[in-house]
Write a protein that holds these residues in place. Structure first.
Motif, PDB file in Angstrom:
ATOM      1  N   GLY A   1       0.810  -1.211   0.000  1.00 44.48           N
ATOM      2  CA  GLY A   1       0.000   0.000   0.000  1.00 44.48           C
ATOM      3  C   GLY A   1       0.838   1.253   0.000  1.00 44.48           C
ATOM      4  N   ASP A   2       0.260   2.330   0.582  1.00 46.35           N
ATOM      5  CA  ASP A   2       0.961   3.608   0.578  1.00 46.35           C
ATOM      6  C   ASP A   2       1.011   4.241   1.967  1.00 46.35           C
ATOM      7  OD1 ASP A   2      -1.661   4.344   0.849  1.00 46.35           O
ATOM      8  OD2 ASP A   2      -1.716   5.631  -0.910  1.00 46.35           O
ATOM      9  N   VAL A   3       1.134   3.386   2.988  1.00 48.59           N
ATOM     10  CA  VAL A   3       1.246   3.860   4.363  1.00 48.59           C
ATOM     11  C   VAL A   3       2.487   3.231   4.989  1.00 48.59           C
ATOM     12  CG1 VAL A   3       0.168   3.891   6.647  1.00 48.59           C
ATOM     13  CG2 VAL A   3      -1.251   4.121   4.597  1.00 48.59           C
ATOM     14  N   CYS A   4       3.331   4.057   5.570  1.00 46.20           N
ATOM     15  CA  CYS A   4       4.526   3.558   6.242  1.00 46.20           C
ATOM     16  C   CYS A   4       4.155   3.021   7.614  1.00 46.20           C
ATOM     17  CB  CYS A   4       5.566   4.662   6.371  1.00 46.20           C
ATOM     18  SG  CYS A   4       6.295   5.078   4.787  1.00 46.20           S
ATOM     19  N   VAL A   5       4.650   1.852   7.903  1.00 46.14           N
ATOM     20  CA  VAL A   5       4.431   1.224   9.205  1.00 46.14           C
ATOM     21  C   VAL A   5       5.791   0.881   9.786  1.00 46.14           C
ATOM     22  CG1 VAL A   5       2.138   0.330   8.594  1.00 46.14           C
ATOM     23  CG2 VAL A   5       4.165  -1.054   8.129  1.00 46.14           C
ATOM     24  N   ALA A   6       5.797   0.271  10.964  1.00 40.01           N
ATOM     25  CA  ALA A   6       7.052  -0.031  11.655  1.00 40.01           C
ATOM     26  C   ALA A   6       7.998  -0.884  10.814  1.00 40.01           C
ATOM     27  CB  ALA A   6       6.759  -0.723  12.981  1.00 40.01           C
ATOM     28  N   LYS A   7       7.473  -1.764   9.967  1.00 39.83           N
ATOM     29  CA  LYS A   7       8.321  -2.643   9.165  1.00 39.83           C
ATOM     30  C   LYS A   7       8.758  -2.037   7.840  1.00 39.83           C
ATOM     31  CE  LYS A   7       6.686  -6.978  11.043  1.00 39.83           C
ATOM     32  NZ  LYS A   7       6.163  -8.302  10.750  1.00 39.83           N
ATOM     33  N   SER A   8       8.370  -0.819   7.571  1.00 41.92           N
ATOM     34  CA  SER A   8       8.720  -0.195   6.298  1.00 41.92           C
ATOM     35  C   SER A   8      10.182   0.242   6.281  1.00 41.92           C
ATOM     36  CB  SER A   8       7.849   1.035   6.045  1.00 41.92           C
ATOM     37  OG  SER A   8       6.491   0.691   5.991  1.00 41.92           O
TER      38      SER A   8
ATOM     39  N   THR B   1      16.580  -0.971   7.299  1.00 44.35           N
ATOM     40  CA  THR B   1      16.031  -2.031   6.466  1.00 44.35           C
ATOM     41  C   THR B   1      15.414  -3.081   7.375  1.00 44.35           C
ATOM     42  OG1 THR B   1      18.131  -3.207   6.427  1.00 44.35           O
ATOM     43  CG2 THR B   1      17.709  -1.696   4.607  1.00 44.35           C
ATOM     44  N   VAL B   2      14.454  -3.802   6.855  1.00 45.37           N
ATOM     45  CA  VAL B   2      13.801  -4.849   7.624  1.00 45.37           C
ATOM     46  C   VAL B   2      13.767  -6.104   6.770  1.00 45.37           C
ATOM     47  CG1 VAL B   2      11.700  -5.564   8.821  1.00 45.37           C
ATOM     48  CG2 VAL B   2      12.372  -3.158   8.824  1.00 45.37           C
ATOM     49  N   VAL B   3      14.310  -7.195   7.321  1.00 44.52           N
ATOM     50  CA  VAL B   3      14.241  -8.498   6.674  1.00 44.52           C
ATOM     51  C   VAL B   3      13.567  -9.436   7.654  1.00 44.52           C
ATOM     52  CG1 VAL B   3      15.551 -10.409   5.694  1.00 44.52           C
ATOM     53  CG2 VAL B   3      16.326  -8.053   5.336  1.00 44.52           C
TER      54      VAL B   3
ATOM     55  N   THR C   1      11.625 -10.279  10.572  1.00 46.01           N
ATOM     56  CA  THR C   1      11.302  -9.503  11.776  1.00 46.01           C
ATOM     57  C   THR C   1      12.516  -8.736  12.290  1.00 46.01           C
ATOM     58  OG1 THR C   1      11.796 -11.416  13.176  1.00 46.01           O
ATOM     59  CG2 THR C   1       9.488 -11.117  12.486  1.00 46.01           C
ATOM     60  N   LYS C   2      13.638  -8.823  11.576  1.00 39.67           N
ATOM     61  CA  LYS C   2      14.859  -8.160  12.030  1.00 39.67           C
ATOM     62  C   LYS C   2      15.061  -6.827  11.317  1.00 39.67           C
ATOM     63  CE  LYS C   2      19.657  -8.584  12.596  1.00 39.67           C
ATOM     64  NZ  LYS C   2      20.790  -8.851  12.921  1.00 39.67           N
ATOM     65  N   ALA C   3      15.152  -5.767  12.105  1.00 40.58           N
ATOM     66  CA  ALA C   3      15.421  -4.424  11.568  1.00 40.58           C
ATOM     67  C   ALA C   3      16.901  -4.114  11.753  1.00 40.58           C
ATOM     68  CB  ALA C   3      14.569  -3.391  12.281  1.00 40.58           C
ATOM     69  N   THR C   4      17.495  -3.523  10.733  1.00 43.70           N
ATOM     70  CA  THR C   4      18.897  -3.125  10.786  1.00 43.70           C
ATOM     71  C   THR C   4      18.987  -1.633  10.517  1.00 43.70           C
ATOM     72  OG1 THR C   4      19.560  -5.285   9.940  1.00 43.70           O
ATOM     73  CG2 THR C   4      21.186  -3.516   9.802  1.00 43.70           C
ATOM     74  N   LYS C   5      19.734  -0.934  11.378  1.00 45.90           N
ATOM     75  CA  LYS C   5      19.914   0.513  11.210  1.00 45.90           C
ATOM     76  C   LYS C   5      21.376   0.794  10.932  1.00 45.90           C
ATOM     77  CE  LYS C   5      18.234   3.238  14.446  1.00 45.90           C
ATOM     78  NZ  LYS C   5      18.078   4.152  15.573  1.00 45.90           N
ATOM     79  N   VAL C   6      21.634   1.624   9.907  1.00 46.10           N
ATOM     80  CA  VAL C   6      22.994   2.033   9.571  1.00 46.10           C
ATOM     81  C   VAL C   6      23.022   3.553   9.517  1.00 46.10           C
ATOM     82  CG1 VAL C   6      24.807   1.981   7.826  1.00 46.10           C
ATOM     83  CG2 VAL C   6      23.439  -0.065   8.252  1.00 46.10           C
ATOM     84  N   VAL C   7      23.975   4.154  10.207  1.00 49.16           N
ATOM     85  CA  VAL C   7      24.111   5.610  10.225  1.00 49.16           C
ATOM     86  C   VAL C   7      25.343   6.002   9.414  1.00 49.16           C
ATOM     87  CG1 VAL C   7      24.452   7.656  11.666  1.00 49.16           C
ATOM     88  CG2 VAL C   7      22.994   5.784  12.476  1.00 49.16           C
ATOM     89  N   THR C   8      25.146   6.968   8.521  1.00 51.24           N
ATOM     90  CA  THR C   8      26.248   7.542   7.759  1.00 51.24           C
ATOM     91  C   THR C   8      26.405   8.987   8.194  1.00 51.24           C
ATOM     92  OG1 THR C   8      25.735   6.131   5.867  1.00 51.24           O
ATOM     93  CG2 THR C   8      27.122   8.063   5.438  1.00 51.24           C
ATOM     94  N   ASP C   9      27.599   9.329   8.674  1.00 47.89           N
ATOM     95  CA  ASP C   9      27.890  10.704   9.094  1.00 47.89           C
ATOM     96  C   ASP C   9      28.785  11.351   8.045  1.00 47.89           C
ATOM     97  OD1 ASP C   9      26.641  10.828  11.756  1.00 47.89           O
ATOM     98  OD2 ASP C   9      28.079   9.245  12.233  1.00 47.89           O
ATOM     99  N   TYR C  10      28.543  12.625   7.770  1.00 45.30           N
ATOM    100  CA  TYR C  10      29.285  13.354   6.752  1.00 45.30           C
ATOM    101  C   TYR C  10      30.105  14.466   7.396  1.00 45.30           C
ATOM    102  CZ  TYR C  10      25.936  10.978   3.769  1.00 45.30           C
ATOM    103  OH  TYR C  10      25.175  10.019   3.155  1.00 45.30           O
ATOM    104  N   ALA C  11      31.327  14.690   6.876  1.00 45.59           N
ATOM    105  CA  ALA C  11      32.190  15.771   7.371  1.00 45.59           C
ATOM    106  C   ALA C  11      32.638  16.608   6.176  1.00 45.59           C
ATOM    107  CB  ALA C  11      33.401  15.199   8.100  1.00 45.59           C
ATOM    108  N   TYR C  12      32.730  17.911   6.390  1.00 39.00           N
ATOM    109  CA  TYR C  12      33.047  18.862   5.316  1.00 39.00           C
ATOM    110  C   TYR C  12      34.231  19.729   5.708  1.00 39.00           C
ATOM    111  CZ  TYR C  12      28.371  17.440   4.015  1.00 39.00           C
ATOM    112  OH  TYR C  12      27.276  16.687   3.676  1.00 39.00           O
TER     113      TYR C  12
END
Length: 161
Positions: free
Chosen positions: A87-94, A114-116, A118-129
């Motif tokens: 559909g077009d609604v974001c939920v916890a698994k989106s 990302t969610v595969v 029931t496992k959610a994976t979070k990746v943080v990318t930090d940028y420096a200038y």
């Protein structure tokens, strides 16, 4: 509507390819469709927010339709994008990405989830200038990538020491 027709690649029966673009009253793209005489190969429908930013993009292929939802901060910088599973609604698994910016408008961080199953994976990318606001590094999950000169903008992976 603007339509462009071009001949397809050589084959026993080359089919013409057509791209049709539709624009809204203020001249912004509202839909784009790539098709052959037999079928729609890929289509995009764009819904915009009150400031004209794309708020939803629906992509249709022979496999079905998927949606991408976008939000923006008060100065119209991309704040988040979400890809609903159905559909077009974001939920916890989106799957989703969120963005933050520094005081001069450079992207400071990107958080991807990302969610595969029931496992959610979070990746943080930090940028420096640097002082001229040119990207120096992008650190993905703490691993830095050093960027080339501002002229080349090529990413050069640096080995960990």
């Amino acid at each position: 509507m603007t339509t462009v027709t071009r001949q397809g690649p050589p084959s026993p029966t080359p089919a013409p390819k057509t791209t049709a673009a539709v624009y809204d009253a203020v001249g912004q793209l509202s839909s784009l469709q790539h098709s052959t005489t037999a079928q729609v190969a890929q289509g995009y429908a764009i819904t915009r927010d009150t400031r004209g930013n794309p708020a939803q993009v629906d992509t249709t292929t022979s496999a079905g339709t998927t949606s991408a939802l976008y939000t923006y901060d008060v100065v119209s910088r991309l704040a988040s994008e979400c890809y609903p599973v159905t559909g077009d609604v974001c939920v916890a698994k989106s799957p989703r990405n969120a963005y933050t910016y520094d005081l001069v408008g450079n992207r400071a961080a990107e958080t991807s989830r990302t969610v595969v199953g029931t496992k959610a994976t979070k990746v943080v990318t930090d940028y420096a200038y640097d002082a001229a606001y040119q990207l120096l590094t992008a650190s993905v999950a703490g691993t830095p990538t050093v960027w080339g000169s501002p002229m080349t903008r090529r990413a050069i992976a640096r080995p960990a020491r």
